[in-house]
Design a protein around this motif. Structure first.
Motif, mmCIF file in Angstrom:
data_model
loop_
_atom_site.group_PDB
_atom_site.id
_atom_site.type_symbol
_atom_site.label_atom_id
_atom_site.label_comp_id
_atom_site.label_asym_id
_atom_site.label_seq_id
_atom_site.Cartn_x
_atom_site.Cartn_y
_atom_site.Cartn_z
ATOM 1 N N THR A 54 -31.744 -7.975 -16.105
ATOM 2 C CA THR A 54 -33.224 -8.219 -15.932
ATOM 3 C C THR A 54 -34.328 -7.303 -17.068
ATOM 4 O O THR A 54 -33.720 -6.001 -16.754
ATOM 5 N N GLY A 59 -24.142 -6.811 -16.335
ATOM 6 C CA GLY A 59 -24.944 -7.663 -15.782
ATOM 7 C C GLY A 59 -24.268 -7.657 -14.389
ATOM 8 O O GLY A 59 -24.370 -7.783 -13.125
ATOM 9 N N SER A 72 -28.852 -4.437 -11.203
ATOM 10 C CA SER A 72 -30.007 -5.679 -10.593
ATOM 11 C C SER A 72 -30.847 -4.722 -11.384
ATOM 12 O O SER A 72 -31.953 -5.340 -11.565
ATOM 13 N N VAL A 74 -29.498 -15.736 -18.923
ATOM 14 C CA VAL A 74 -27.937 -16.119 -18.535
ATOM 15 C C VAL A 74 -26.947 -15.262 -18.980
ATOM 16 O O VAL A 74 -26.205 -15.319 -20.144
ATOM 17 N N TRP A 106 -23.326 -14.332 -15.324
ATOM 18 C CA TRP A 106 -23.279 -14.566 -14.157
ATOM 19 C C TRP A 106 -23.781 -16.084 -13.980
ATOM 20 O O TRP A 106 -23.880 -16.837 -13.011
ATOM 21 N N MET A 122 -24.894 -20.742 -14.078
ATOM 22 C CA MET A 122 -25.716 -20.153 -13.622
ATOM 23 C C MET A 122 -24.947 -20.015 -11.562
ATOM 24 O O MET A 122 -25.254 -20.592 -10.510
ATOM 25 N N THR A 123 -24.223 -18.994 -11.576
ATOM 26 C CA THR A 123 -23.447 -18.308 -10.155
ATOM 27 C C THR A 123 -25.314 -18.353 -8.946
ATOM 28 O O THR A 123 -26.075 -17.650 -9.235
ATOM 29 N N HIS A 154 -25.744 -16.976 -6.056
ATOM 30 C CA HIS A 154 -26.365 -15.663 -5.113
ATOM 31 C C HIS A 154 -27.442 -15.151 -7.384
ATOM 32 O O HIS A 154 -28.354 -14.224 -6.621
ATOM 33 N N ARG A 155 -27.339 -15.259 -8.113
ATOM 34 C CA ARG A 155 -27.881 -14.882 -9.723
ATOM 35 C C ARG A 155 -28.822 -15.525 -8.993
ATOM 36 O O ARG A 155 -30.189 -14.898 -9.740
ATOM 37 N N TYR A 156 -29.866 -16.484 -8.586
ATOM 38 C CA TYR A 156 -30.984 -17.371 -8.397
ATOM 39 C C TYR A 156 -31.620 -16.163 -8.193
ATOM 40 O O TYR A 156 -32.809 -15.590 -7.551
ATOM 41 N N GLN A 160 -30.653 -13.449 -6.613
ATOM 42 C CA GLN A 160 -30.743 -11.824 -8.071
ATOM 43 C C GLN A 160 -32.475 -11.772 -8.684
ATOM 44 O O GLN A 160 -33.039 -10.828 -8.419
#
Length: 510
Positions: A2, A65, A69, A361, A365, A372-373, A375-377, A379
């Motif tokens: 990120t 990734g 984070s 993405v 992820w 997109m998984t 829990h990545r949202y 994150q």
């Protein structure tokens, strides 16, 4: 990985590197430099060099990734050059990673020395050649040193730094500082010796392993199992001597040496006996290795290796009472420095929701559906929280001083799917604040069309972390929050807000 939209201050002591050779090790160096925000120029005459480097870099980005984070610096610029001279012309660090032949390395290092800037560091990735021998063709041998890494260079942090007879002490110090800044552990070897330290240990183990296979004591999978299910796990976090110190019980290392020292005289090993790697033994090991791989390609094995290494590093980062241990502590320290490098943007339009995070993405992820998984949202929204807190002065120093904001409630809505490679942008709208609470609403957009794919509403509580209870925010923090809250109070309430009801005393402008 990120990146916040806030500016990132200079991270590494260098900004430009050159990599001569882009194979397994050279490609790993390229990825390590690029992901630290360093521009890299590459020279490699191999016709598939760009493809190979691209695949290594893709694996490295996937691994990062998974690894962290914490916002990384903007990725450095990668340039492939037609000549060695073009690649090294303005480099601050040149890393040579050509095949392990003394004559070839001497020739290439001579060309580098004749062309690169006078103050540039020159590191060789040799796994065993003496730096004094590598220096014989150089006009400025004082700046050459061995920088021997371990594969994958982008994940394994160790670099053996070995100086030759002509290497200047200042060169070693500068190299160590650069490696530290990019998350690596530069270990200075006191005296040059063929194969240095790591490869001498590996060579001893490898030699004994070949005899065990040749003599049909076990097959390659059994031998690997013996390592990975036992002492390999101990070595990953304590090495050899500290492991044996524990084995000595309360009496420690001296007792261990007294008890097991006599075993060194027993004829257990064949360390001084070289196995004959004839065609039959090569085929035997090759066939067993093929069977062990069970059809997995090299790239698939690399990704499995990276995921396992990330898991080990993460476990070591949170060990020892959250202070970290070994390579995990190194990772935690690296992340702390990364976070400290992110500076607030000089000018944000506070009359609109704040655009605080830009990311993409990554392959790490994406789940089995290719999306997109879940829990990545969360994150990304967590990264947005971190960016907001830095904006109002709640940075690493603030947290270390004993105060922070804790998220106490979250309402997340999944509206659409993030797809591999898509650009993501996250915005923040402040709903309300008071001296203890911060109520925010985030929106996540994907692609150039800014497709809304998720929202998150959060309530955060300001806490005294040492006392373990809520506490009023100090005036400098509130002074940064109030103008944003007042401006956002004039905005339309965001669609989807209301999952967290307003609390008594909470007001939009505090």
């Amino acid at each position: 990985m990120t990146h916040t939209t806030a500016s990132t201050t200079a991270f590494a002591p260098i900004t430009r590197a050159a990599c001569i050779g882009g194979g397994v090790i050279g490609g790993g160096w390229i990825a390590r430099f690029l992901l630290a925000g360093i521009d890299v120029k590459v020279f490699d005459p191999h016709p598939d060099a760009q493809r190979i480097v691209g695949e290594v870099l893709a694996n490295a980005e996937r691994a990062y990734g998974l690894l962290t984070s914490v916002p990384l610096p903007p990725r450095g610029r990668l340039t492939f050059c037609a000549t060695l001279e073009e690649a090294v012309r303005d480099a601050e660090w040149v890393q040579e990673s050509v095949p392990e032949r003394l004559d070839l390395k001497q020739r290439v290092l001579g060309e580098i020395d004749a062309t690169c800037p006078a103050q540039a560091l020159i590191g060789s990735s040799t796994s065993g050649l003496l730096p004094s021998e590598l220096q014989t063709t150089l006009t400025h041998p004082e700046r050459l040193f061995v920088a021997h890494p371990y594969n994958p260079v982008y994940l394994l942090p160790l670099v053996e730094i070995v100086g030759g007879r002509a290497t200047a002490p200042a060169t070693i110090a500068r190299a160590k500082a650069v490696l530290d800044a990019i998350g690596m552990k530069g270990v200075v070897i006191a005296r040059e010796i063929e194969a240095f330290v790591g490869d001498r240990l590996l060579e001893a183990l490898w030699r004994e392993a070949l005899w065990l296979i040749k003599d049909d004591i076990c097959d390659v999978e059994t031998l690997d199992d013996v390592i990975r299910y036992s002492f390999g796990l101990r070595w990953a976090q304590m090495g050899l001597f500290q492991t044996y110190r524990i084995a000595g019980g309360e009496a420690g290392m001296r007792h261990f040496l007294a008890q097991f020292g006599p075993c060194l005289q027993w004829p257990w090993t064949k360390l001084t006996d070289v196995v004959d790697l004839d065609d039959a033994l090569v085929e035997k090991i090759g066939a067993q290795s093929d069977e062990q791989a069970a059809g997995l390609s090299i790239r698939e094995l690399e990704r499995i290796r990276d995921e396992n290494l990330v898991g080990i590093l993460q476990a070591l980062k949170t060990g020892h009472g959250d202070r970290g241990w070994g390579a995990g502590k190194l990772l935690g320290d690296f992340e702390a420095r990364l976070a400290a490098q992110v500076a607030p943007a000089p000018a944000l339009d506070i009359t609109a929701p704040l655009e605080l995070v830009e990311t993409r993405v990554s392959p790490a992820w994406v789940d089995y559906n290719g999306h997109m998984t879940e829990h990545r949202y969360l994150q990304v929204f967590g990264d947005t929280t971190d960016a907001l807190l830095r904006l109002i002065g709640v940075d690493i120093a603030y947290v270390q001083a004993g105060h922070s904001y804790y998220t106490v409630e979250t309402h997340l809505r999944h509206l659409d799917e993030g797809k591999l490679g898509e650009e993501l942008r996250s915005t923040c709208q402040i709903i309300a604040v008071d001296d203890k609470r911060l109520h925010v609403f985030y929106r996540l957009f994907a692609g150039p069309e800014r497709r809304e794919i998720a929202t998150a509403e959060q309530m955060m509580l300001h806490v005294d972390t040492k006392a373990g209870r809520a506490s009023p925010s100090p005036e400098p923090v509130m002074a940064r929050l109030r103008p944003i809250a007042l401006a956002h109070a004039r905005l339309e309430p965001p669609a989807g807000a209301g999952g967290i009801p307003a609390r008594r005393k909470e007001t939009a402008a505090a």
